[in-house]
Design a protein around this motif. Structure first.
Motif, mmCIF file in Angstrom:
data_model
loop_
_atom_site.group_PDB
_atom_site.id
_atom_site.type_symbol
_atom_site.label_atom_id
_atom_site.label_comp_id
_atom_site.label_asym_id
_atom_site.label_seq_id
_atom_site.Cartn_x
_atom_site.Cartn_y
_atom_site.Cartn_z
ATOM 1 N N ALA A 25 -21.962 -37.554 -4.600
ATOM 2 C CA ALA A 25 -21.390 -37.156 -5.887
ATOM 3 C C ALA A 25 -22.189 -37.415 -6.797
ATOM 4 O O ALA A 25 -21.967 -37.084 -8.064
ATOM 5 C CB ALA A 25 -21.178 -39.192 -6.321
ATOM 6 N N VAL A 26 -22.944 -36.284 -6.912
ATOM 7 C CA VAL A 26 -24.073 -35.394 -7.151
ATOM 8 C C VAL A 26 -23.004 -34.281 -7.744
ATOM 9 O O VAL A 26 -22.601 -33.166 -7.168
ATOM 10 C CB VAL A 26 -24.734 -35.468 -7.702
ATOM 11 C CG1 VAL A 26 -25.795 -34.205 -8.195
ATOM 12 C CG2 VAL A 26 -26.271 -36.334 -7.024
ATOM 13 N N GLY A 27 -23.054 -33.398 -9.029
ATOM 14 C CA GLY A 27 -22.505 -32.111 -9.603
ATOM 15 C C GLY A 27 -23.727 -31.695 -10.403
ATOM 16 O O GLY A 27 -23.879 -31.974 -10.763
ATOM 17 N N PRO A 33 -18.134 -35.993 -9.752
ATOM 18 C CA PRO A 33 -19.175 -36.094 -9.878
ATOM 19 C C PRO A 33 -19.688 -37.849 -10.160
ATOM 20 O O PRO A 33 -19.113 -38.037 -11.802
ATOM 21 C CB PRO A 33 -20.199 -35.249 -10.247
ATOM 22 C CG PRO A 33 -19.162 -34.537 -11.238
ATOM 23 C CD PRO A 33 -17.675 -34.785 -10.805
ATOM 24 N N SER A 62 -18.088 -30.157 -0.183
ATOM 25 C CA SER A 62 -18.152 -31.276 -0.765
ATOM 26 C C SER A 62 -17.011 -33.022 -0.268
ATOM 27 O O SER A 62 -17.433 -33.783 -0.238
ATOM 28 C CB SER A 62 -17.484 -31.938 -2.545
ATOM 29 O OG SER A 62 -16.430 -31.964 -2.040
#
Length: 323
Positions: free
Chosen positions: A95-97, A169, A122
């Protein structure tokens, strides 16, 4: 067995009631490259829905810290949690951009195809309409079908930002996001960061544009030679602020009223009053109201505060901040 199950259920319920863990938590990060220490005992957090700016000169260790947070570089010492999970756990990055400082996309792909590829990577279900909206958000609505090889540096930067945002994210890490962007593009990035914060998304922002950091960040971490030189909210870093007033017909009782507000200095018809760091925002309006009530002519009211740039330079030069 039944008792054990009840205990677990009770513990689980208690944990469910706790506030979410920070989006980023790191402690004691260290990294050496040969004989050079790039990062030395760096610790900080980024709360949910918080925008934290990472500042410092070239070679201060900012990008190395970011890469260690994201698991791209293994630290020699220290711990990292992303969204409550160890950074070594691949789920921590789901869940990281991330917008890296230097990146390149396949020149034969279109902007839409680049986004489609990263959505597949993703493993998040993002409808086609939402992908188009993401490209429109970064100003590429009219270029979705164009090949990346024909994009300017600024357009590629916008596409990189779309890639960082497309998979919804909870944490966005932006490493020099305004690089190669014109003034309009920088305003767009600022608006996007503010909208992310409003939605509860955490943002870690590394930028050399101090004015942009000052406009959007809740807290700032200043790195120097691989160490945390200073950190805190803008109010904590910038310290006490002042207000300058140009007044006419100043009687002794007027000066007494000014001194009630804070330490007073005078230069001709200009009066400078130091305000408390925890000022609630009504001190100056109340002061002006009272001065007018005392028959004073108020020609000008100017807020005065050390800028983030001045504070950064003072920290890096090991000086006291300018008054």
């Amino acid at each position: 067995m039944a008792t054990g199950t009840t205990a677990v259920g009770t513990a689980g319920g208690a944990l469910d009631g706790l506030p979410p863990s920070p989006a980023v938590w790191c402690s004691g990060l260290r990294k050496r490259y040969g004989r050079r220490t790039a990062v030395d005992d760096v610790s900080f957090t980024v709360g949910r829905g918080e925008v934290v700016g990472l500042l410092g000169p070239n070679g201060a260790g900012k990008t190395s810290v970011i890469k260690m947070l994201l698991g791209l570089v293994r630290p020699d010492a220290g711990e990292v949690l992303l969204l409550g999970r160890p950074s070594s756990d691949p789920r921590s990055r789901s869940a990281v951009g991330y917008l890296p400082e230097l990146f390149r996309y396949q020149p034969w792909l279109t902007a839409a195809e680049v986004l489609d590829l990263h959505v597949k990577l993703s493993r998040v279900d993002v409808p086609a309409e939402e992908r188009r909206e993401c490209l429109a958000l970064v100003g590429l609505a009219e270029r979705t079908g164009d090949r990346v090889g024909g994009f300017s540096k600024g357009m590629q930067q916008r596409l990189g930002l779309a890639v960082a945002l497309v998979a919804r994210p909870e944490l966005v890490v932006l490493d020099e996001p305004t690089s190669a962007l014109d003034p309009l593009g920088r305003v767009d990035v600022r608006d996007i960061v503010l909208s992310l914060r409003a939605r509860g998304v955490a943002v870690l922002l590394n930028s050399h544009l101090i004015g942009e950091v000052e406009r959007v960040c809740d807290r700032v971490v200043i790195l120097d030679r691989g160490r945390v030189a200073a950190s805190g909210t803008l109010a904590e870093l910038l310290g006490q602020h002042e207000v300058r007033l140009r007044l006419g017909d100043v009687a002794p009782r007027v000066e007494e009223r000014l001194r009630v507000t804070g330490t007073l200095t005078r230069s001709g018809d200009w009066f400078t009053v130091a305000l408390a760091a925890e000022d609630d925002g009504v001190t100056v309006p109340d002061l002006v109201r009272d001065l007018v009530g005392l028959g004073v002519r108020v020609h000008a009211v100017e807020p005065v505060r050390i800028s983030l740039e001045e504070r950064l330079l003072a920290v890096l030069r090991h000086d006291e901040p300018a008054p």
